[in-house]
Write a protein that holds these residues in place. Sequence first.
Motif: not given
Length: 208
Positions: A196-208
């Motif tokens: 649920v967090w992975w779908i709804c989160s807007n957190q950018p990936e670590a490499g971006s």
Amino acid sequence: MRARQPEFPSHLAGGRNRVFTLAGFRRLCPLALVLNLPPHPIHHPSLDVPKTHMVLFTDFAEDTCMFLAPQAPLDDSKFFEAAQSLAQSLSQWGLLIIGGSLVVIVSTSYRRPQNRKVRAAYFLFIPMWCCLAVSVYEGIMVQRSYVAYLVASRSTPTQQALNNIAENITNATRYQILALESALLIGALWLLIYIVWWICSNQPEAGS
């Protein structure tokens, strides 16, 4: 003029002066137990046959029961071997889940939440590990009981001893399965929260 009733040779009747009942037939032939016949005699005018007929039918029932195969004794070793194999498989699954969960926590190759509230879901691994530890421990108890059975089988064990070992294995297997199911339920809850967090989160990936 009264009709003469048929007579049977004495070697067929066997010289037995008995009236056939279903209760007696139950004692003579286990097949009556399968048919679930009532234990009381059957009284019906159409069934009023001469005694010689009844004696002959009783003898026939005894002769028929002679051809029934005797019941084979139960092999206790199959039960203990199956329980030991099941406990070993469940213990291996428990250890595999523990190793996989440790990899999830230590590894940094996947997207990890930075929000502290979401990361609090990782506390679910603690009760999951406890349940898995209980499952592995109960598997060890099954192994110990199986070793006790092998040691007792070197001589002639009493039925009471075998029953105690079988009861210990049954209880340990029940607790092992229950603990493993609880651990899988807790792990599924953590996975649901993460998805649920992975779908709804807007957190950018670590490499971006």
